[in-house]
Design an enzyme around this catalytic site. Structure first.
Site, PDB file in Angstrom:
ATOM      1  N   LEU A   6      41.951  35.693  37.739  1.00  0.00           N
ATOM      2  CA  LEU A   6      40.858  34.927  37.155  1.00  0.00           C
ATOM      3  C   LEU A   6      40.362  35.706  35.935  1.00  0.00           C
ATOM      4  CD1 LEU A   6      38.017  33.428  39.353  1.00  0.00           C
ATOM      5  CD2 LEU A   6      37.937  33.683  36.881  1.00  0.00           C
ATOM      6  N   ALA A   7      40.973  35.471  34.811  1.00  0.00           N
ATOM      7  CA  ALA A   7      40.756  36.332  33.641  1.00  0.00           C
ATOM      8  C   ALA A   7      41.264  35.598  32.414  1.00  0.00           C
ATOM      9  CB  ALA A   7      41.505  37.653  33.831  1.00  0.00           C
ATOM     10  N   GLU A   8      40.422  34.744  31.865  1.00  0.00           N
ATOM     11  CA  GLU A   8      40.886  33.874  30.782  1.00  0.00           C
ATOM     12  C   GLU A   8      41.295  34.637  29.532  1.00  0.00           C
ATOM     13  OE1 GLU A   8      38.480  33.046  32.848  1.00  0.00           O
ATOM     14  OE2 GLU A   8      39.047  31.087  33.615  1.00  0.00           O
TER      15      GLU A   8
ATOM     16  N   ASP B 261      35.585  24.183  29.136  1.00  0.00           N
ATOM     17  CA  ASP B 261      34.334  24.935  29.114  1.00  0.00           C
ATOM     18  C   ASP B 261      34.587  26.441  29.291  1.00  0.00           C
ATOM     19  OD1 ASP B 261      32.338  22.352  30.082  1.00  0.00           O
ATOM     20  OD2 ASP B 261      34.410  22.326  30.715  1.00  0.00           O
TER      21      ASP B 261
ATOM     22  N   HIS C   4      30.913  22.124  33.080  1.00  0.00           N
ATOM     23  CA  HIS C   4      32.235  21.620  33.487  1.00  0.00           C
ATOM     24  C   HIS C   4      32.491  20.207  32.978  1.00  0.00           C
ATOM     25  CE1 HIS C   4      31.968  24.946  36.376  1.00  0.00           C
ATOM     26  NE2 HIS C   4      33.228  24.765  36.680  1.00  0.00           N
TER      27      HIS C   4
HETATM   28  C1  LIG Z   1      35.524  31.658  34.047  1.00  0.00           C
HETATM   29  C2  LIG Z   1      35.937  30.719  35.108  1.00  0.00           C
HETATM   30  N1  LIG Z   1      37.244  30.611  35.415  1.00  0.00           N
HETATM   31  C3  LIG Z   1      37.665  29.780  36.381  1.00  0.00           C
HETATM   32  C4  LIG Z   1      36.760  29.007  37.071  1.00  0.00           C
HETATM   33  C5  LIG Z   1      37.237  28.036  38.152  1.00  0.00           C
HETATM   34  N2  LIG Z   1      36.944  28.591  39.453  1.00  0.00           N
HETATM   35  C6  LIG Z   1      35.776  28.351  40.078  1.00  0.00           C
HETATM   36  S1  LIG Z   1      35.610  29.226  41.485  1.00  0.00           S
HETATM   37  C7  LIG Z   1      37.133  29.940  41.276  1.00  0.00           C
HETATM   38  C8  LIG Z   1      37.613  30.942  42.260  1.00  0.00           C
HETATM   39  C9  LIG Z   1      36.624  32.045  42.354  1.00  0.00           C
HETATM   40  O1  LIG Z   1      37.068  33.002  43.247  1.00  0.00           O
HETATM   41  P1  LIG Z   1      36.065  34.093  43.800  1.00  0.00           P
HETATM   42  O2  LIG Z   1      35.396  34.783  42.675  1.00  0.00           O
HETATM   43  O3  LIG Z   1      36.823  34.945  44.735  1.00  0.00           O
HETATM   44  O4  LIG Z   1      34.943  33.261  44.554  1.00  0.00           O
HETATM   45  P2  LIG Z   1      35.130  32.311  45.825  1.00  0.00           P
HETATM   46  O5  LIG Z   1      35.426  30.941  45.325  1.00  0.00           O
HETATM   47  O6  LIG Z   1      36.221  32.862  46.657  1.00  0.00           O
HETATM   48  O7  LIG Z   1      33.805  32.356  46.508  1.00  0.00           O
HETATM   49  C10 LIG Z   1      37.746  29.477  40.133  1.00  0.00           C
HETATM   50  C11 LIG Z   1      39.078  29.876  39.669  1.00  0.00           C
HETATM   51  C12 LIG Z   1      35.406  29.108  36.705  1.00  0.00           C
HETATM   52  N3  LIG Z   1      34.476  28.359  37.274  1.00  0.00           N
HETATM   53  N4  LIG Z   1      35.028  29.979  35.750  1.00  0.00           N
END
Ligand SMILES: Cc1ncc(C[n+]2csc(CCOP(=O)(O)OP(=O)(O)O)c2C)c(N)n1
Ligand SMILES: Cc1ncc(C[n+]2csc(CCOP(=O)(O)OP(=O)(O)O)c2C)c(N)n1
Ligand SMILES: [Mg+2]
Ligand SMILES: [Mg+2]
Lengths: 331, 340, 331, 340
Positions: free
Chosen positions: D58-60, D85, D129
């Site tokens: 998770l690292a744009e 977004d 979003h």
């Molecule tokens: C910057 C960003 N990238 C991607 C997303 C889409 N997204 C929302 S929750 C999520 C997973 C998050 O994982 P984690 O931080 O482990 O939290 P969890 O959902 O497991 O509580 C993703 C990829 C987002 N909202 N923001």
């Protein structure tokens, strides 16, 4: 905490040819930078120009271990990396002077110097931005299954920015062939490394991602070379990314107008006394591997090459304003 | 009245507001002892100390997020981002967080923060240090965008921005810092949201901002002297929310409009001004609205090339003559044909 | 490597009142989440809704140690944090159902739930974005010289994003009163924590910045409470930020449509067998501190409160479309 | 011809191009086994394996920087950013690095990368979003911006984007994934840079893109049936570089223009279309150009509120009647007065 290594190159083991090569490249960089700064101060070179005088051993020590097809990504202070990776000095000056013969046809200037053909992917005006790009090159290497490596230089300041961490994390999670080289010159513009970082040592940020990390004396080209060699052989063996933290110093200000109120003359003198070029020259003469005259000759030769390159660049035509829109898109 | 520089105007504004309200702090890279990359905070560190003039790590996301966290919890931060080009690093914190938090939270919070930064070209700093991003930020409701052209406006607008309870992007121009101008001895404010007619005229309206407002004045002088053309120059000062009424009034008078800015032409502020005027003053228009803006090319480093991309008074002169129907009479200015 | 702590709350030492409070809040969260998910599935609640069922012990254990004037910043999965920090459940449902009485007057919904009056600075739709904001709140505390603290929750996935690192670094460099709480539920959407992180353990990312770090069993509310207490007392004593890594699990999918192809039913069952609520309930009955009936009564009460809140929210008026532009700017 | 969904069109395009050229890879969050948050890469992981369908952290910033590094060194990456977004996180890598590197390096490199993402509102996903950021990216020379409205265009444009040697932002619309439409059985491409006249008409030109192109067709039907008004609907398809000639030709024919988009009105694509047409077709215009766009308010979550902010066919119907001078005859549509 990462292992702290001392320079291991003992005088007796110095190979004259290698040493002279190091000396020569460091001198080329030194003269390139000194002259750039002069041209900048006089106004012949305009825009921005961050010189790396004092830090030459890092560029040279690292790049001496690279192959032509390895990649290097660099920073706003990247002339030295460019030279060490094998770029043509005439074309570099041409770029600084806004000529069509410049590497970037005058469009990039100092902050975007690049010689992609030589694997030098370019300087970057945005601190930290080159790091994920280098990691991408590492990913590409892995996918193309070659044994190249991707090296990225960055400053101590850059270790505080998000791009650095995203890139390190990805490189480690994906086990990519990337060498992260921190040039810790003690300052990010005016702020002290230690004051602005939560980590005791930049390399700790690498070790958090389980990287093989080394902290070395960045004023000693042999120390840099040896650590690079060790880390690169692990990287090429598929052991994943590694982190090299080089302690070094920029002798001049951050850029032209910087009067350095944030540090003392004593500190500057102390670092200058450990200068990478004079130290190596002294070692060579002390070990009787070269005479003072021979070393002066190397330096004179470097100086001459720089002057010739400047002249060549000056003679070359300016960019053509009518072509300003060229290179926005590939056809 | 005193004469001070644009840079001094900025320093004075911060100084006065910090003296007035101890919740005001300045944070950013090298703003402390060093006094800021553009030397705008010189002396403030000595006067207010490291707790109120805060050197931050090289970490724009932490700077803006940090300032936002401060603003939500009782402080009134000024966050400095060295070059507007670097807001690409903290874009999320500006446009998705600071700009939206009040609305998303249904009015639970106020967001008294100023993002001070600088943009613009003309220094051969190349593509990553010469941009004009005001058009990007203007797209976002919840942000106010302010761009002074003169020392007077620089001081008055910054003081207003610091007192504002909404996030304000205060965008300086790197080529103006040494410009001098008169400011009152006594305290004054310049209101956010109000354009300034910097020159009255009857023949054609030019809407500009920041450095192009000064270029427009220069061009207007020339047009007056050379051809007796009477140009009205409107300096937007606040880019968003835009003071459209002042523009409409002027266009209703002159019937002609040239929008003049330093950002790229595609989807810029000039486009917005043009679209609004077409919508609202169509029946008053005697000629097509023209835009004079940077070419749609990344800003090159070499002087000769940069000059080709960034608009100058000549371009405006040519465009004004054109909307006045003098096209045939004048030779095409350098770069003109592709700039409009 | 950060110290791994075991839950220390021995049965005999459980204080019945505290335990019942924990149980009650965890049950409130559980019911809130289960019912939200139902409303979401049925379409009464629309938009997005990430529930935290399984993770209740983290929210409750941490927030039980906070004062009303401490700050909490949260994530996309933040209903539990909101409840644990003391938000009104009726107003929360009203927000989910788009009512004027909702905390954000319908403008925010699930992902932007906030109760700033209670110190709950809000959920956030951008992963990691709350972390620098919480650090800013920490800076504000330091500047205002109060003894508040700022707490930020985030997921394992968020530890890979740049904002996380910039924020940790700044908090550490500035020695700010911030508690970083990682809810490591093993997945970021579909990807496994370990596959996507270069670090062995999330807390290593904190230790790189010299933070006091603890790794604990996030299914044990006492373990969370005890570690929080220890870290917070250090933070309030001016020792700087700390990092709490809680191992936990979300029982449901990431959001409604997630069929969880990335994990096994066995794994889910295994975690459910360690459920934070039943474990605590069992402990209480085993220690004869409460009877099964008493516990059922607590649960029934929580369920009733949730139903009443839903009804209250349903009865409250919708937002007024004519006021849609209200709250863009403060006057 | 077969009927497939917009989503399938996207999957097929990636599948075919990955089969055709092994340098093509897909990288992004949850694009692997999970098949993508919008389920666009379902099956590709199984077919091409983890080396070519790469789940990232998770690292744009690392995703875009990583893709750029790949593109510079022999690969042809498709980088997926889950919501447009979130490009606020990696804005620098897109606009300062990918968009500019070829130019800054004087043509030393080509940058064959696609950034696939999705935007738009209508799902009550609230302010972070639901956005339409195409206007931001269109400001940057060096980027191509492509936004399909139909399965046919989705497939053909994505295949072209993947074969393009420049960075392309390929922006899907979250409300269109399940829409069905015909696509040829055989391989085809839709060229980048070419607008599509989705409906020919004589009375008024509507320029739209992505979901608003479909809304425009709906509004056009109603206007035809209810009032015999003959609307020409131009779907931009490529937002930048814009196919302005197709627009000018249409406006020269109809004399009237409404620009219709889902992004905020201030400094949007509609503003740009309006400004260009005013500049280039002024003498052909019989009425003011109108813009129909989202209100300048962060997008609210609650359905009733979101509906108030995001344009719909009703708004367009009202605007078309207005530019045709029928203002007095029709009752003001909901939200209309403030949308234009
Ligand atoms: C910057 C960003 N990238 C991607 C997303 C889409 N997204 C929302 S929750 C999520 C997973 C998050 O994982 P984690 O931080 O482990 O939290 P969890 O959902 O497991 O509580 C993703 C990829 C987002 N909202 N923001
Ligand atoms: C994202 C970003 N922030 C700030 C700057 C301005 N800037 C250029 S170099 C520099 C200091 C960099 O320090 P360091 O990384 O240690 O490199 P050094 O200059 O010491 O070689 C700063 C603040 C920038 N170019 N990019
Ligand atoms: Mg440094
Ligand atoms: Mg998780």
């Amino acid at each position: 905490m990462a292992t702290v290594m001392k320079g291991r190159g003992e005088i007796a083991r110095l190979d004259r040819e290698v040493a002279e090569g190091f000396l020569r490249t460091m001198m080329l960089i030194r003269h390139f930078e000194e002259r750039s700064l002069e041209l900048f101060t006089k106004g012949e070179l305009i825009g921005m120009c961050h010189v790396s005088v004092g830090q030459e051993a890092v560029a040279v020590g690292v790049c001496s271990e690279l192959r032509g097809d390895d990649y290097v990504a660099s920073t706003h202070r990247g002339h030295g990396h460019s030279i060490a990776k094998g770029a043509d000095i005439g074309k570099m000056f041409a770029e600084l002077l806004g000529r069509e013969a410049g590497y970037c046809k005058g469009r990039g200037g100092s902050m975007h110097m690049a010689d992609v053909g030589a694997g030098f992917l370019g300087c970057n005006g945005i601190v930290g931005a080159g790091i994920p790009i280098a990691v991408g090159a590492g990913l590409s290497i892995k996918l193309r299954k070659t044994d190249q490596i991707s090296v990225v230089f960055f400053g101590d300041g850059a270790t505080n920015i998000g791009a650095f961490h995203e890139a390190l994390n990805m490189a480690s999670a994906f086990n990519l062939p990337v060498l992260f080289v921190c040039e810790d010159n003690m300052y990010a513009l005016s702020t002290k490394t230690g004051d602005m970082s939560g980590a005791k040592c930049n390399a700790d940020k690498g070790t958090a991602y389980c990287m093989r990390s080394r902290v070395i004396d960045g004023m000693d080209v042999y120390a840099v070379r040896d650590a690079t060699r060790e880390l690169i052989s692990a990287i090429r063996a598929g052991e994943g990314p590694a982190f090299l933290d080089c302690k070094t110093y920029r002798y001049y200000g951050h850029s032209k107008s910087d009067t350095r109120p944030y540090r003392t003359k004593e500190e500057e003198a102390e670092w200058r006394s450990r200068d990478c070029i004079t130290t190596l020259a002294d070692k060579l003469t002390a070990a009787k591997l070269a005479t003072a005259e021979e070393i002066e000759a190397v330096e004179a030769d470097a100086a001459r090459q720089i002057e010739e390159s400047i002249e060549w660049a000056r003679q070359s035509p300016f960019t053509n304003p009518e072509e300003v829109s060229k290179y926005v898109f590939a056809e | 009245m005193r004469e001070i520089t644009y840079r001094q105007a900025i320093t004075e504004a911060m100084d006065e507001e910090m003296a007035r309200d101890e919740r005001v702090i300045l944070m950013g890279e090298d703003v402390g002892l060093f006094g800021g990359a553009m030397a705008c905070s010189k002396g403030l560190y000595e006067k207010y100390g490291p707790e109120r003039v805060i050197d931050t790590p090289l970490a724009e996301t932490a700077i803006i997020g940090g300032a936002l966290g401060c603003a939500l919890t009782g402080m009134r931060p000024i966050a400095e981002i060295m070059f507007i080009d670097f807001t690409g690093i903290c874009f999320d914190q500006i446009v998705n967080q600071a700009a939206k938090v009040r609305y998303m939270l249904g009015g639970q919070v106020e967001v008294p923060m100023v993002i001070r930064t600088q943009g613009g070209a003309g220094r051969s700093y190349a593509a990553q240090h010469s941009q004009s991003w005001e058009s990007l930020f203007a797209h976002f409701p919840g942000l106010k965008i302010v761009m002074p052209a003169t020392p007077y406006d620089a001081k008055g607008l910054l003081k207003s921005a610091i007192r504002e309870n909404n996030p304000v992007m205060y965008i300086e121009h790197k080529a103006l810092y040494n410009n001098k101008g008169n400011v009152p001895d006594e305290e004054y404010l310049v209101p956010i949201g109000k354009a300034d007619i910097k020159r009255e005229g009857e023949d054609v309206t030019v809407v500009a901002h920041s450095r192009t407002a000064l270029m427009a004045l220069e061009a207007a002088e020339r047009l007056e002297v050379e051809s007796g053309i009477d140009v009205e120059v409107i300096d937007l000062r606040t880019i968003s929310p835009m003071d459209e009424e002042t523009i409409y009034e002027s266009v209703r008078k002159t019937g002609r409009l040239v929008c003049f800015e330093e950002g790229h032409r595609n989807v810029g502020i000039a486009s917005e001004v043009s679209a609004r005027v077409t919508e609202n003053c169509f029946d008053y228009l005697d000629a097509p609205i023209m835009r004079v803006a940077a070419k749609d090319v990344p800003i090159p480093c070499a002087t000769e090339l940069e000059r080709e991309v960034i608009p100058n008074p000549d371009w405006l002169v040519t465009a004004v003559r054109k909307v006045l129907g003098e096209r045939e009479k004048v030779p095409a200015a350098v770069g003109y044909t592709s700039c409009v």
